[in-house]
Every structure is written in structure tokens, then in C-alpha cells.
Design a protein around this motif. Structure first.
Motif, PDB file in Angstrom:
ATOM      1  N   LYS A 162      -2.974 -10.987   1.755  1.00 38.61           N
ATOM      2  CA  LYS A 162      -1.899 -10.468   2.610  1.00 38.61           C
ATOM      3  C   LYS A 162      -1.114  -9.379   1.879  1.00 38.61           C
ATOM      4  O   LYS A 162      -0.662  -8.409   2.505  1.00 38.61           O
ATOM      5  CB  LYS A 162      -0.964 -11.607   3.024  1.00 38.61           C
ATOM      6  CG  LYS A 162      -1.613 -12.614   3.957  1.00 38.61           C
ATOM      7  CD  LYS A 162      -0.670 -13.777   4.251  1.00 38.61           C
ATOM      8  CE  LYS A 162      -1.341 -14.816   5.142  1.00 38.61           C
ATOM      9  NZ  LYS A 162      -0.466 -15.992   5.368  1.00 38.61           N
ATOM     10  N   PHE A 163      -0.948  -9.531   0.573  1.00 36.95           N
ATOM     11  CA  PHE A 163      -0.232  -8.531  -0.229  1.00 36.95           C
ATOM     12  C   PHE A 163      -0.964  -7.186  -0.167  1.00 36.95           C
ATOM     13  O   PHE A 163      -0.347  -6.137   0.025  1.00 36.95           O
ATOM     14  CB  PHE A 163      -0.124  -9.016  -1.672  1.00 36.95           C
ATOM     15  CG  PHE A 163       0.755  -8.168  -2.550  1.00 36.95           C
ATOM     16  CD1 PHE A 163       2.048  -8.556  -2.830  1.00 36.95           C
ATOM     17  CD2 PHE A 163       0.287  -6.982  -3.103  1.00 36.95           C
ATOM     18  CE1 PHE A 163       2.873  -7.782  -3.638  1.00 36.95           C
ATOM     19  CE2 PHE A 163       1.099  -6.196  -3.912  1.00 36.95           C
ATOM     20  CZ  PHE A 163       2.399  -6.604  -4.179  1.00 36.95           C
ATOM     21  N   PHE A 164      -2.289  -7.214  -0.314  1.00 34.93           N
ATOM     22  CA  PHE A 164      -3.061  -5.971  -0.272  1.00 34.93           C
ATOM     23  C   PHE A 164      -2.994  -5.334   1.116  1.00 34.93           C
ATOM     24  O   PHE A 164      -2.841  -4.117   1.239  1.00 34.93           O
ATOM     25  CB  PHE A 164      -4.513  -6.233  -0.665  1.00 34.93           C
ATOM     26  CG  PHE A 164      -4.715  -6.383  -2.151  1.00 34.93           C
ATOM     27  CD1 PHE A 164      -4.678  -5.261  -2.983  1.00 34.93           C
ATOM     28  CD2 PHE A 164      -4.921  -7.623  -2.718  1.00 34.93           C
ATOM     29  CE1 PHE A 164      -4.857  -5.378  -4.360  1.00 34.93           C
ATOM     30  CE2 PHE A 164      -5.103  -7.761  -4.084  1.00 34.93           C
ATOM     31  CZ  PHE A 164      -5.067  -6.647  -4.912  1.00 34.93           C
ATOM     32  N   TYR A 165      -3.100  -6.147   2.159  1.00 37.77           N
ATOM     33  CA  TYR A 165      -2.959  -5.610   3.517  1.00 37.77           C
ATOM     34  C   TYR A 165      -1.609  -4.926   3.686  1.00 37.77           C
ATOM     35  O   TYR A 165      -1.490  -3.867   4.311  1.00 37.77           O
ATOM     36  CB  TYR A 165      -3.092  -6.736   4.550  1.00 37.77           C
ATOM     37  CG  TYR A 165      -4.512  -7.129   4.885  1.00 37.77           C
ATOM     38  CD1 TYR A 165      -5.496  -6.157   5.045  1.00 37.77           C
ATOM     39  CD2 TYR A 165      -4.869  -8.461   5.060  1.00 37.77           C
ATOM     40  CE1 TYR A 165      -6.793  -6.510   5.351  1.00 37.77           C
ATOM     41  CE2 TYR A 165      -6.175  -8.823   5.379  1.00 37.77           C
ATOM     42  CZ  TYR A 165      -7.132  -7.844   5.521  1.00 37.77           C
ATOM     43  OH  TYR A 165      -8.419  -8.182   5.838  1.00 37.77           O
ATOM     44  N   LEU A 166      -0.580  -5.537   3.136  1.00 36.80           N
ATOM     45  CA  LEU A 166       0.781  -5.010   3.254  1.00 36.80           C
ATOM     46  C   LEU A 166       0.896  -3.635   2.584  1.00 36.80           C
ATOM     47  O   LEU A 166       1.417  -2.682   3.169  1.00 36.80           O
ATOM     48  CB  LEU A 166       1.749  -6.006   2.617  1.00 36.80           C
ATOM     49  CG  LEU A 166       3.242  -5.704   2.641  1.00 36.80           C
ATOM     50  CD1 LEU A 166       4.019  -7.015   2.667  1.00 36.80           C
ATOM     51  CD2 LEU A 166       3.665  -4.915   1.407  1.00 36.80           C
ATOM     52  N   VAL A 167       0.403  -3.520   1.347  1.00 36.74           N
ATOM     53  CA  VAL A 167       0.537  -2.261   0.601  1.00 36.74           C
ATOM     54  C   VAL A 167      -0.334  -1.168   1.217  1.00 36.74           C
ATOM     55  O   VAL A 167       0.093  -0.009   1.340  1.00 36.74           O
ATOM     56  CB  VAL A 167       0.196  -2.476  -0.885  1.00 36.74           C
ATOM     57  CG1 VAL A 167       0.204  -1.134  -1.634  1.00 36.74           C
ATOM     58  CG2 VAL A 167       1.192  -3.429  -1.526  1.00 36.74           C
ATOM     59  N   PHE A 168      -1.548  -1.509   1.616  1.00 34.81           N
ATOM     60  CA  PHE A 168      -2.410  -0.501   2.252  1.00 34.81           C
ATOM     61  C   PHE A 168      -1.810  -0.050   3.582  1.00 34.81           C
ATOM     62  O   PHE A 168      -1.904   1.125   3.951  1.00 34.81           O
ATOM     63  CB  PHE A 168      -3.818  -1.057   2.467  1.00 34.81           C
ATOM     64  CG  PHE A 168      -4.615  -1.212   1.201  1.00 34.81           C
ATOM     65  CD1 PHE A 168      -4.600  -0.227   0.230  1.00 34.81           C
ATOM     66  CD2 PHE A 168      -5.382  -2.354   0.981  1.00 34.81           C
ATOM     67  CE1 PHE A 168      -5.331  -0.359  -0.951  1.00 34.81           C
ATOM     68  CE2 PHE A 168      -6.118  -2.505  -0.189  1.00 34.81           C
ATOM     69  CZ  PHE A 168      -6.095  -1.509  -1.151  1.00 34.81           C
ATOM     70  N   GLY A 169      -1.193  -0.965   4.318  1.00 38.76           N
ATOM     71  CA  GLY A 169      -0.521  -0.591   5.561  1.00 38.76           C
ATOM     72  C   GLY A 169       0.639   0.349   5.309  1.00 38.76           C
ATOM     73  O   GLY A 169       0.843   1.326   6.036  1.00 38.76           O
ATOM     74  N   GLN A 170       1.411   0.070   4.259  1.00 36.83           N
ATOM     75  CA  GLN A 170       2.519   0.945   3.869  1.00 36.83           C
ATOM     76  C   GLN A 170       2.002   2.327   3.490  1.00 36.83           C
ATOM     77  O   GLN A 170       2.563   3.354   3.883  1.00 36.83           O
ATOM     78  CB  GLN A 170       3.269   0.323   2.681  1.00 36.83           C
ATOM     79  CG  GLN A 170       4.373   1.183   2.085  1.00 36.83           C
ATOM     80  CD  GLN A 170       5.638   1.209   2.923  1.00 36.83           C
ATOM     81  OE1 GLN A 170       5.757   0.466   3.894  1.00 36.83           O
ATOM     82  NE2 GLN A 170       6.589   2.037   2.541  1.00 36.83           N
ATOM     83  N   ALA A 171       0.894   2.350   2.756  1.00 36.16           N
ATOM     84  CA  ALA A 171       0.319   3.638   2.330  1.00 36.16           C
ATOM     85  C   ALA A 171      -0.154   4.457   3.525  1.00 36.16           C
ATOM     86  O   ALA A 171       0.043   5.676   3.573  1.00 36.16           O
ATOM     87  CB  ALA A 171      -0.844   3.382   1.368  1.00 36.16           C
TER      88      ALA A 171
END
Length: 404
Positions: free
Chosen positions: A146-155
């Protein structure tokens, strides 16, 4: 127009459809051939393929424009920006968990990598290492995903990641980063108490100060923070309804009442007759004690911050000692040790929630009603209780088998 839309759309030997196109966008040749739509679903009809092609062409134009604006940022820079401007609406516990994952694990390996250069394989390998090599629990590793999804979504929203890269990483079900395969011996089962254990627990808690908290978990399946965050003003003894709209949390060493984590967790719960009787008796006994021991209670009470920022007394809480002292989630620890010592039962408050869900499922409670009472966001989570195999369920199965 219709003919032009249909060009490049064709049927496959397996009965599904596909599309292809090749065109110049701002001087760059863009070619695609796809058998799935943007969400990764197979194209089941000609119309589906035409719509998917039109959407792909639109996306290609948008993507080409975005490519002129893409700014390179490292994974660490994106997360830092998210912390500064993207999580002001997040709960304290969520922020603390994100910071912990970053500082203790992810930062070392991913901080300096450019977000547009991180590959699907890198992330999947990292998650597999956490799960298989470091032996972290499956649920804990899910929090990394979920953390990776969050950061990639932010990017992606900040133009640090192209649409095609974001789609490969987080959208396309065939390529996106995902959890490792569940180990054969891993346990994701629902742990609940059988009737014999419940009888022992009922008798044990009947004579303790944690009686109310126990029976709230036993008959309503509330989460532990919801239980200790319950105020008397949210208990309607006449109608037999309890409103759950806040929870107790420790924040920087202080006890606070904060909103429940999700929209679904904000709900009305319906008491059975036994719980209603227990709470009614407790309410009136507390009222009499309050009049008799005003000075002691005034001295022992603890002031805590409510969700609206106002300060309230511990005596406003359902789970409060008769002398005015506040009970909290830590109040369960002593009883956990005692129950293990006396009955050899592994007691966790959350197992009461599992037990409630399993019992209600056994009695064929409609799943949508149980989902509402448990405050689940997805019906699939609730359905797990219908699959849990209890002793009673096994007895019913054996009886039915004998009728064959």
C-alpha cells in the motif's frame, strides 16, 4: 466516422477482440496493439474493442503532452512532498505507521532511486524478501504494498511519473506490483473462542472491572479502540442502540478521542437483551456511586481531549473505574496474562470480534447486515466469517453428511 472507428479492430481466434493503431503525435510515432482495455479486462465484444481503442488514443495524446512536462524526482523526494502536502487528512495512527515503514525499512533501499526508474521486478522482489526471507507476516507486508501504491500515485499526480509507467506499476492487473504468493503454512484464519472457552471467559470477566469492555466485544464485536472510546452519551439504553463514531488513541503520550478510521466504521450497533441489561445496571450503579463518592471521583478523574477539541472527564466514558479512574486499551494486558495462567487460553480482545462475527455467521445472519455491524468496507472481509469452520459448523456438516 463509424468505419474509421472500426479500423484496426479485429476478432481473435479465441472469440475475444483486439485493436491496434499507429499514429504520429507531435512528431513521435505511437503504436499499440492490445487485447485488453485500460483496466486490464479482456475485450469481449467489437463495441468494447472500439471504445478501448478510442480511450487508448486519447490517453496517448494526453501521455505525449505529459511527457513534455515530466520532472524527475527521487522516491524520497516524492514521499517527502506527500508528507508535507498530501496527508493532512490522515489519522494520527496512519501517519505514524507510514513514517515507521519509511524510516525503518523502505528509506534505505529506495530513497535515492528516481521514481520513474523503479521497476515492477524491484518492488516485487523487495516484497518477497520481506515475506519469505525476513518472515514478516502477510498482513504486515501488505502495508508495504500500500505504501508503494501511495507514493507512485503521488508521483503520477505531480507529473513525476508517466501514465504508461503508472499504469504498469499500479493499474494493469497483469503487470502491477503485487503481494508474494501466500506460504502454504501461513495462517490468515479467523481465530475465535468456542462455547467452552466463552463460558470460562464469561465467568472470569463477570467479577472484574473489565466486565463492560468484555461484553461489548462479546456481543457487539467492536474493535478495542472503539470500545474504550465509547461515551455514555452514545449509548441509548431505551432503544438499545450504541453509536460508534470515535475511538481512543495514544498520541505522543496523551490519550485522545479521535474519529474512527473509515466511513464504514461510523455506525449504529444494536444491543441484545443481555448486553442492554448489563449496561443499564452499570449506568444506574455508576450514578449512585457518583453521588456517594463525589470528592474521590473528582480527585481521580482524568481529563482527555474529545474529537471536537473540547476536554471531557473520564467519568463520561463507559469504560471507567467506579472511583473515576480511566480505563484504556492497556487495561486488557493484565487480564490476558491471568487468563493464560488460569485457563491456558490465548486471549486477545480482537478475538472477541472474530468470535462475534463467526457466531453471527453460524446463525445465518445476512452478510450485508453483519458487514454493517462490523463496520467493514468490503463484503469480502465479512464473508470470511461464513467460511470459518467452528465446532458447531463441523457438527452441522457431519449431521448433513449422515443424511446423505
Amino acid at each position: 466516422m463509424a468505419n474509421r472507428n472500426q479500423s484496426g479492430v479485429f476478432k481473435l481466434d479465441n472469440g475475444y477482440w483486439a485493436y491496434r493503431f499507429s499514429l504520429l503525435i507531435d512528431g513521435k510515432r505511437v503504436s499499440k496493439r492490445k487485447t485488453v482495455d485500460k483496466q486490464g479486462n479482456l475485450l469481449k465484444s467489437k463495441k468494447h474493442a472500439i471504445l478501448a481503442k478510442e480511450q487508448a488514443i486519447k490517453d496517448a495524446h494526453i501521455e505525449r503532452k505529459r511527457e513534455h512536462k515530466i520532472v524527475r524526482r527521487t522516491f524520497g523526494e516524492v514521499f517527502k512532498e506527500y508528507c508535507e502536502v498530501g496527508r493532512s487528512d490522515k489519522a494520527f495512527g496512519t501517519i505514524r505507521k507510514q513514517d515507521s515503514l519509511w524510516e525503518n525499512h523502505i528509506k534505505e533501499k529506495f530513497e535515492k532511486l528516481f521514481v520513474d526508474e523503479i521497476t515492477i521486478a524491484q518492488v516485487n522482489d523487495y516484497l518477497s524478501e520481506l515475506y519469505y526471507t525476513h518472515d514478516y507476516s502477510y498482513q504486515y507486508v501488505e502495508s508495504f504494498l500500500k505504501f508503494f501504491y501511495l507514493v507512485f500515485g503521488q508521483a503520477y499526480t505531480r507529473n513525476y511519473l508517466s501514465m504508461s509507467d503508472y499504469s504498469k506499476l499500479c493499474v494493469n492487473k497483469d503487470t502491477k506490483i503485487k503481494m508474494p504468493k501466500l506460504k502454504a503454512n501461513d495462517e490468515l484464519e479467523i481465530i475465535f473462542f468456542d462455547d467452552e472457552q466463552l463460558e470460562k471467559l464469561d465467568n472470569y470477566f463477570e467479577n472484574t472491572n473489565l466486565k463492560i469492555a468484555y461484553f461489548l466485544g462479546r456481543y457487539l464485536g467492536v474493535r478495542i479502540n472503539e470500545c474504550f472510546g465509547l461515551k455514555w452519551e452514545n449509548v441509548d439504553l431505551e432503544k438499545g442502540i450504541i453509536k460508534i463514531d470515535r475511538q481512543m488513541q495514544y498520541q505522543n503520550g496523551l490519550i485522545r478521542l479521535v474519529p474512527v478510521k473509515t466511513k464504514n466504521a461510523n455506525r449504529k450497533l444494536y444491543m441484545n437483551d443481555k448486553l442492554k441489561e448489563i449496561l443499564t445496571r452499570e449506568y444506574w450503579e455508576r450514578k449512585i456511586t457518583k453521588e456517594k463518592n463525589k470528592k474521590i471521583i473528582f480527585q481521580n478523574q482524568r481529563m482527555i481531549e474529545d474529537i471536537d477539541g473540547n476536554t471531557i472527564s473520564s467519568i463520561d466514558m463507559v469504560n471507567c473505574f467506579p472511583d473515576g479512574k480511566l480505563q484504556s486499551v492497556n487495561s486488557v494486558k493484565y487480564h490476558t496474562r491471568e487468563i493464560k495462567k488460569q485457563f491456558d487460553i490465548e486471549f486477545k480482545y480482537h478475538y472477541l470480534r472474530h468470535t462475534f462475527g463467526t457466531k453471527m455467521a453460524e446463525m445465518n445472519t445476512p452478510s450485508h447486515l453483519l458487514c454493517n455491524q462490523l463496520g467493514h468496507g468490503k463484503i469480502e472481509v465479512t464473508n470470511a466469517y461464513y467460511l470459518a469452520v467452528s465446532k458447531k459448523g463441523v457438527d452441522i456438516l457431519r449431521y448433513n453428511l449422515n443424511q446423505l
